[in-house]
Design a protein around this motif. Structure first.
Motif, PDB file in Angstrom:
ATOM      1  N   GLY A 146       4.095  -4.010  -5.705  1.00  0.00           N
ATOM      2  CA  GLY A 146       3.870  -4.525  -4.358  1.00  0.00           C
ATOM      3  C   GLY A 146       3.133  -3.561  -3.455  1.00  0.00           C
ATOM      4  O   GLY A 146       2.823  -3.891  -2.315  1.00  0.00           O
ATOM      5  N   ARG A 147       2.834  -2.367  -3.951  1.00  0.00           N
ATOM      6  CA  ARG A 147       2.086  -1.392  -3.147  1.00  0.00           C
ATOM      7  C   ARG A 147       0.587  -1.489  -3.484  1.00  0.00           C
ATOM      8  O   ARG A 147       0.212  -1.836  -4.613  1.00  0.00           O
ATOM      9  N   PRO A 148      -0.285  -1.146  -2.527  1.00  0.00           N
ATOM     10  CA  PRO A 148      -1.727  -1.167  -2.806  1.00  0.00           C
ATOM     11  C   PRO A 148      -2.101  -0.167  -3.907  1.00  0.00           C
ATOM     12  O   PRO A 148      -1.558   0.939  -3.959  1.00  0.00           O
ATOM     13  N   TYR A 149      -3.050  -0.558  -4.765  1.00  0.00           N
ATOM     14  CA  TYR A 149      -3.376   0.266  -5.937  1.00  0.00           C
ATOM     15  C   TYR A 149      -3.903   1.638  -5.555  1.00  0.00           C
ATOM     16  O   TYR A 149      -3.703   2.612  -6.269  1.00  0.00           O
ATOM     17  N   TRP A 150      -4.621   1.744  -4.417  1.00  0.00           N
ATOM     18  CA  TRP A 150      -5.234   3.033  -4.080  1.00  0.00           C
ATOM     19  C   TRP A 150      -4.190   4.059  -3.636  1.00  0.00           C
ATOM     20  O   TRP A 150      -4.466   5.232  -3.554  1.00  0.00           O
ATOM     21  N   GLU A 151      -2.979   3.593  -3.353  1.00  0.00           N
ATOM     22  CA  GLU A 151      -1.888   4.519  -3.027  1.00  0.00           C
ATOM     23  C   GLU A 151      -1.247   5.120  -4.280  1.00  0.00           C
ATOM     24  O   GLU A 151      -0.601   6.156  -4.206  1.00  0.00           O
ATOM     25  N   VAL A 179      -1.223   8.864  -5.443  1.00  0.00           N
ATOM     26  CA  VAL A 179      -0.542   9.771  -4.520  1.00  0.00           C
ATOM     27  C   VAL A 179       0.982   9.549  -4.552  1.00  0.00           C
ATOM     28  O   VAL A 179       1.753  10.491  -4.423  1.00  0.00           O
ATOM     29  N   VAL A 180       1.378   8.311  -4.786  1.00  0.00           N
ATOM     30  CA  VAL A 180       2.821   8.029  -4.863  1.00  0.00           C
ATOM     31  C   VAL A 180       3.405   8.572  -6.160  1.00  0.00           C
ATOM     32  O   VAL A 180       4.394   9.300  -6.150  1.00  0.00           O
ATOM     33  N   ARG A 199       4.625  12.109  -7.194  1.00  0.00           N
ATOM     34  CA  ARG A 199       5.934  12.599  -6.749  1.00  0.00           C
ATOM     35  C   ARG A 199       6.985  12.526  -7.843  1.00  0.00           C
ATOM     36  O   ARG A 199       8.131  12.921  -7.625  1.00  0.00           O
ATOM     37  N   VAL A 252      -9.577  10.339  -5.376  1.00  0.00           N
ATOM     38  CA  VAL A 252      -9.631   9.033  -4.716  1.00  0.00           C
ATOM     39  C   VAL A 252     -10.181   8.030  -5.737  1.00  0.00           C
ATOM     40  O   VAL A 252     -10.744   8.435  -6.760  1.00  0.00           O
ATOM     41  N   HIS A 270       1.294  18.266  -4.775  1.00  0.00           N
ATOM     42  CA  HIS A 270       1.149  16.930  -4.200  1.00  0.00           C
ATOM     43  C   HIS A 270      -0.041  16.822  -3.238  1.00  0.00           C
ATOM     44  O   HIS A 270       0.106  16.389  -2.090  1.00  0.00           O
ATOM     45  N   GLY A 271      -1.189  17.194  -3.707  1.00  0.00           N
ATOM     46  CA  GLY A 271      -2.405  17.050  -2.910  1.00  0.00           C
ATOM     47  C   GLY A 271      -2.963  15.642  -3.013  1.00  0.00           C
ATOM     48  O   GLY A 271      -2.355  14.745  -3.616  1.00  0.00           O
ATOM     49  N   SER A 272      -4.145  15.446  -2.403  1.00  0.00           N
ATOM     50  CA  SER A 272      -4.732  14.101  -2.439  1.00  0.00           C
ATOM     51  C   SER A 272      -6.258  14.206  -2.595  1.00  0.00           C
ATOM     52  O   SER A 272      -7.000  13.520  -1.913  1.00  0.00           O
TER      53      SER A 272
END
Lengths: 496, 246
Positions: free
Chosen positions: A59-64, A67-68, A71, A181, A176-178
């Motif tokens: 249910g979360r957007p794929y581009w997240e 980053v999720v 964790r 993309v 946990h960088g970002s």
């Protein structure tokens, strides 16, 4: 497979638990069931923590997602981030990312491999090499290493710090960088950043060579112990580059059997589900993957440094390749099955990571400004990478709106589940059986598990799929009158 | 003679003009009062209560209280900072504000104000409400988990865009953001990223679809300087990491 997985009559046996396992990532325990004569009848590695990322990213957007899911882990988040990013690249139609993006990612991943291997060997495993089994527990740890071998401890800290600096500069943060993309990365390197990272690199390479000398000395001092302790014959799985080289970031899947024969080679990892299956057992939160064609009893395999060094034809950096050749001689034409050789292989990879960082830092592509490509959206993506602990699979399916519908993660440590269980059973049979169990003896079980560098917190994902058996038993005779079983796929069978 | 009129804010005279609130006069004088639901382009709302100040000893919202010459206003006090921190902590536990994974992290007004008032942990027990993401629109995603009910999107859509796409439904703890269509889906509206409503969210509740984490850590809006220096998300251009205008 060992016969020690399930005891025939557990009710008459004494239970001994090693809980928690020390000096591993995450929380796990080993239980032993022992009879009156101290014979081990059952040995199991249990994972006692639970995560559930596959469920709650639905249910979360794929581009997240990258980053999720990073964790999952604080030691190897880059691996999860990159595996998910590779899957997300497919979702956004980026069939090939730009040279700059790929090299920045490779740099990030080499930094990750360097720091993760350093933290495992120096902080967690080095006491197993530097101290005896019966060394006092208060001393048999990184504190003891710092007190007795301060130079080695300092090198471990500095190697880890260096790897984390590579991650910080490429991903934005040490943990946990970002930086990754969809379809690429969000920054290249500056000249200043490159020069900063080059400053200490020669020292890191030298320390990598030094630690391999230490491991080889330890082996030479006690070859019998290294050869037999926790050693099991297994299949091996890893990615390899198209030319057969060791490649930690990308490649095709290669599997070898215990004799070194190729089971499958250069397999497009998006087809992993055709060759791999996962078995669920009622006593563990961690699944048991196996090569489908061989079945669960014979198809279990090992991943990680030992598998990668066994599987590859060569290492594309000179110092590590020379070390690989020396290492491979141990196998006398077959894969090296020594479980303790995981440490050796791991340090060959550490040296390779340091060498690869040097090559990448001298590559002008890392300063490029073409960072992202995108194409036609798709609904399914599979990203596979060689994480420090082994082959890591991230598989996502998204709906028309771009929200995650389904996720499947086969985490590196999960791949080694059966192998770790086999190793502790070998140790239990060979070193513990018939003896009154003492802490130093039990420590040998931990040494066997630790060789795999398991990340237990990463590896538990059985949410909603745990098999469940309900039996209706006749009170007096004990006969099973009826049973209802929920399989690993959630299907309920039986019952009248 | 209005240019001579002033009130006292933390001991400093703040000039104001007729009709100005304490908030507007303070910001014009370069004094930051933390706020979330206030946006100078819209009529004050007074709902988030983060801008509470003490006016002649009485706690009032700076965004709705008209400035007056006899006012002695306290802003930066330990007591007010504690009240604001408590409000922020309640906002954080009422929704699902997962900063570590949020695309807006580093450029989020809620996060920046929380840091400004010294909030480093949520303190209260999380509600963990179940709020599915609405990704039905081709350009935008509506993540209700991050809504703080500031009603800026409601006001912008109604008063500037003339579309009246958003509304707040329910009362008290049941209040929640809705989309004004029978299906309740953003995809069923004529919402556009060019709308004012797409530019004003102080959190990550309204986001551009298919994009995320494009600004490297260290270069995001609030990575180097606090919100009191940088200003609000909605008033800054995309090049500075603020609200996108595409």
């Amino acid at each position: 497979m060992s016969t020690l997985e399930t005891a025939a009559q557990p009710e008459y046996l004494c239970r001994i638990a090693i809980d928690p396992l020390s000096r591993v990532e995450g929380h796990g325990k080993v239980t032993l069931l022992v009879d009156r004569d101290h014979h081990v009848r059952q040995a199991r590695l249990h994972i006692v923590e639970f995560r559930g990322f596959e469920k709650f990213i639905q249910g979360r957007p794929y581009w997240e997602v990258p980053v999720v899911v990073q964790r999952l882990c604080g030691i190897c988040p880059v691996s999860h981030n990159l595996a998910a990013s590779k899957a997300v690249d497919q979702l956004v139609g980026a069939r090939e990312i730009t040279p700059t993006a790929e090299k920045i990612r490779r740099l990030m991943h080499c930094g990750q491999t360097l720091q993760s291997h350093a933290v495992h060997f120096f902080h967690l495993a080095s006491p197993d090499f530097l101290f005896d089994f019966d060394d006092p527990t208060a001393h048999r740890n990184v504190g003891g290493v710092m007190a007795d071998f301060p130079d080695i401890a300092r090198q471990g800290v500095r190697l880890r710090k260096y790897g984390q600096e590579v991650i910080r500069i490429t991903a934005g943060k040490r943990v946990h960088g970002s930086g990754n993309v969809p379809g690429g990365v969000n920054k290249a390197l500056t000249l200043q950043e490159r020069n900063y990272l080059l400053t200490d690199l020669d020292l890191m390479i030298q320390w990598g060579r030094n630690i391999l000398k230490l491991i080889k000395q330890a082996y030479a001092l006690n070859p019998g112990y290294f050869t037999h302790f926790a050693t099991i014959r297994s299949n091996y799985l890893s990615l390899v580059r198209a030319d057969g080289a060791l490649d930690l970031y990308h490649g095709g899947l290669r599997a070898r059997n215990g004799q070194g024969d190729i089971l499958f080679d250069h397999l497009d990892y998006r087809r992993y589900a055709q060759v791999l299956r996962e078995q669920v057992k009622p006593w563990s939160y961690m699944k048991f993957p196996f090569i489908n064609a061989l079945g669960p009893d014979k198809g279990w395999y090992r991943v990680g440094p030992l598998a990668r060094i066994n599987n590859c034809d060569f290492i594309p950096t000179p110092l590590a390749e020379a070390e690989r050749r020396e290492f491979a001689a141990l196998g006398e034409g077959q894969p090296v099955h020594l479980t303790l050789a995981y440490h050796w292989a791991r340090m060959i990879e550490l040296l390779h990571a340091a060498e690869a960082i040097q090559e990448l830092l001298l590559d002008p592509d890392i300063f490029g400004d073409e960072l992202v490509v995108r194409g036609k959206m798709t609904h399914e993506g599979v990203g596979v990478i060689e994480a420090p602990r082994g082959t890591l699979f991230h598989h996502y399916r998204v709906n028309e709106d771009g929200l995650v519908e389904k996720a499947n993660l086969i985490v590196s440590t999960t791949n080694n589940n059966q192998a770790m269980n086999e190793s502790i059973r070998q140790v239990a049979e060979r070193y513990l059986d018939g003896k009154e169990l003492t802490e130093p003896l039990l420590n040998q079980i931990e040494v066997a598990v630790r060789a795999y560098d398991p990340c237990l917190s990463c590896a538990t994902h059985a949410l909603g799929q745990m098999p469940l058996i309900v039996e209706l038993v006749e009170e007096e005779s004990g006969a099973v009158m009826d049973s209802l079983m929920r399989d690993a796929d959630g299907v309920v069978r039986g019952g009248h | 003679m209005s240019e001579d009129r002033s009130f006292t804010l933390d001991g400093r005279p703040i000039p104001f003009q007729d009709g100005q609130t304490i908030m507007v006069a303070a910001l014009a004088a370069g004094v930051y009062i933390p706020h979330l639901c206030f946006n100078p382009e819209f009529a004050p709302h007074g709902s988030c209560r983060v801008c509470l100040v003490k006016v002649n000893g009485r706690v009032q919202a700076a965004c709705t209280t008209p400035a007056a010459v006899d006012q002695t206003v306290q802003n930066e006090t330990g007591e007010l900072r504690e009240i604001r921190r408590g409000i922020l902590q309640m906002l954080f536990v009422e929704g699902n504000h997962v900063c570590p994974a949020c695309e807006k992290s580093g450029a989020c007004q809620l996060q920046a104000v929380a840091y400004y008032v010294g909030m480093l942990a949520p303190h209260y027990t999380h509600f963990y409400p179940r709020r599915p993401v609405d990704a039905s629109h081709p350009e935008a995603v509506l993540d209700f988990n991050r809504c703080i009910l500031c009603e800026l999107c409601v006001r912008a859509s109604r008063d500037v865009d003339g579309k009246n796409i958003f509304a707040v439904q329910g009362r008290g703890i049941q209040a929640h953001l809705v989309v004004n269509t029978p299906s309740g889906k953003l995809g069923a509206t004529d919402f556009s990223l060019a709308d004012k409503a797409a530019q004003v969210c102080p959190t990550g509740a309204i986001l551009t679809k298919h994009r995320g984490y494009e600004i490297p850590i260290g270069q995001r809006l609030y990575d180097r300087k606090p919100i009191s220096v940088v200003g609000d998300v909605a008033t800054l251009a995309e090049s500075k990491g603020g609200r996108r205008h595409d």
